[in-house]
Write a protein that holds these residues in place. Structure first.
Motif, short mmCIF file in Angstrom:
data_model
loop_
_atom_site.label_atom_id
_atom_site.label_comp_id
_atom_site.label_asym_id
_atom_site.label_seq_id
_atom_site.Cartn_x
_atom_site.Cartn_y
_atom_site.Cartn_z
N VAL A 53 44.02 43.45 32.97
CA VAL A 53 42.27 42.57 32.76
C VAL A 53 41.96 42.68 31.41
O VAL A 53 40.82 43.84 31.32
N GLY A 81 37.90 42.42 31.85
CA GLY A 81 37.80 42.40 33.48
C GLY A 81 36.65 42.61 34.40
O GLY A 81 36.27 42.11 35.83
N VAL A 115 40.44 39.62 39.08
CA VAL A 115 40.18 41.25 39.26
C VAL A 115 40.59 40.59 40.66
O VAL A 115 41.52 42.12 41.54
N VAL A 166 41.78 47.53 34.12
CA VAL A 166 40.88 46.57 33.63
C VAL A 166 40.05 47.20 32.14
O VAL A 166 40.04 48.49 32.18
#
Length: 335
Positions: free
Chosen positions: A5, A8, A17, A29
Motif C-alpha cells: 500500500v 498507507g 491497511v 506500507v
C-alpha cells in the motif's frame, strides 16, 4: 496475500491497511510522510503482518528495494492530493502523481513479466530464468477529474475536465494505468472515490471540509466558506471508501475499468455547515482563493461498482458525521 500500500500512512490509506490486516494479509506500507503521519499507523506497528518502509515513489532505487518482495496486489494511494497546492506548485504534483505512478507501473510490470520478457501479439514470451510473479495495480484517482455534475449524478463515462494541475495529473496517471492494461495485459483498475471524510483526516487548513468544520465548532471558532457555498459534494465516509478500494483489488471484473464510489447524494457546503454548526459559531463567506478550479456540483453515480463488485455505501451522512465528531473530540480536545 502479500500486499503493498503506497501512501498507507495517509488518511484513507490507514483505513485500507486496517481492513487488509483484519483479513490476515501481509501488508507493506510505503510512505514518504509528506501527507501521511506515523500516528495514523501506530496501532499496527506490533502486528507481525505489518511492515513500514519510509520512502518516496519518485525514488527508483528505493522502489527497487521494496519490490524485492513479490506482491499480489499493489494499492497505489500515494499522491499529492491538494487542489490549491497544485495550482501554486504544479511541478511537485506532476512528479508525484504522474511520474510516481509510472514508476509503480514499471515495477509491477517487471515483477509480472520480468526484465527480459517481451510482448508477442496479445501475449508474452517470458524468460524462464527470471522469477516472475503476477500482480494487480489499484490506482486511486479522484472525482476531481470530472466536469460538473447534472442532477442524475456522474457515471464513469461523464466528461472529464481538468480545472487544476491536480485533476490534470490524475487524468494523465489514469491513462498510463489503463495503457499498461491494454498494452501489456497488466491487471489494473482506476478508482474514483468522491469526497471522502472521517476519522484520521487532518483538521487543519490542509484537511477536508468536514474535519475542518467539526474541529472549528468544537473549539468555538467561526468557520469560513469559500465563495457562495452553493457548491455541492457527495460525501463518502472513509470506512465505505476503504471497503470499496479493497474490493476493487480483489475482483477481476473491474480490471481495465474506471469505477466510481460515492453515495449518490450531494449536499451544498452551506447545508453541511448548518448541519455541523447548529448555531454554535458564526458562518462566514470569504473570497475564493482559486475560483477557476471550483467544481460547483459533484454527485456520484456508483451503479457500476454495485453491478461489478457488489459495493454500495453503508453509512449515512449523519452516521459518518457522528463518528468523525467523536474521533476529533477524543484526539484533539482531550489531549
Amino acid at each position: 496475500m502479500n500486499i503493498l500500500v503506497t501512501g498507507g500512512a495517509g488518511f484513507i490509506g490507514r483505513w485500507v491497511v486496517k481492513q487488509l490486516l483484519s483479513e490476515n494479509h501481509s501488508i507493506t506500507v510505503m510512505d514518504n510522510l509528506s501527507n501521511g503521519r506515523l500516528e495514523n499507523i501506530e496501532e499496527f506497528k506490533n502486528n507481525s503482518n505489518f511492515k513500514f518502509i519510509g520512502g518516496d515513489i519518485r525514488d527508483k532505487s528505493k522502489l527497487d528495494e521494496v519490490f524485492k518482495d513479490k506482491f499480489d496486489i499493489i494499492y497505489h494511494l500515494a499522491a499529492s492530493i491538494n487542489v490549491q497546492d497544485s495550482i501554486d506548485d504544479p511541478e511537485t504534483t506532476f512528479f508525484n502523481d504522474v511520474v510516481g505512478t509510472f514508476n509503480i507501473l514499471e515495477r509491477a510490470k517487471m515483477q509480472m513479466f520480468g526484465k527480459n520478457g517481451r510482448t508477442d501479439g496479445n501475449g508474452w514470451i517470458l524468460d524462464s530464468k527470471e522469477d516472475t510473479y503476477p500482480c494487480k495495480v489499484v490506482f486511486m484517482s479522484t472525482c476531481m477529474v470530472y466536469d460538473v455534475s447534472g442532477n442524475e449524478g456522474i457515471p464513469e463515462n461523464h466528461p472529464v475536465k481538468p480545472v487544476s494541475p491536480y485533476g490534470g495529473s490524475k487524468i494523465a496517471a489514469e491513462n498510463m494505468v489503463l495503457s499498461y492494461y491494454n498494452a501489456y495485459r497488466l491487471p489494473t483498475v482506476v478508482i474514483r472515490p468522491f469526497n471522502t471524510y472521517g476519522p484520521f483526516q487532518k483538521t487543519g487548513g490542509e484537511g477536508g471540509v468536514v474535519a475542518i468544520f467539526i474541529n472549528n465548532v468544537l473549539h468555538g471558532r467561526n468557520i469560513n466558506i469559500y465563495g457562495s457555498g452553493e457548491q455541492t459534494r457527495d460525501l463518502l465516509y472513509v470506512k465505505d471508501c476503504a471497503d470499496f478500494i479493497v474490493a476493487s483489488g480483489y475482483s477481476e471484473k473491474v480490471n481495465g475499468q474506471v469505477v466510481n464510489a460515492g453515495t449518490g447524494r450531494d449536499v451544498t457546503i452551506n447545508e453541511l455547515a448548518d448541519i455541523i454548526v447548529h448555531n454554535k459559531v458564526k458562518i462566514n463567506h470569504v473570497k475564493h482563493i482559486h475560483p477557476q478550479s471550483e467544481i460547483m456540483k459533484l454527485k456520484c453515480n456508483y451503479s457500476k461498482a454495485k453491478r461489478l463488485i457488489g459495493w454500495e455505501p453503508k453509512y449515512t451522512l449523519q452516521q459518518g458525521l457522528k463518528e468523525t465528531r467523536k474521533w476529533i473530540m477524543g484526539t484533539k480536545l482531550l489531549k
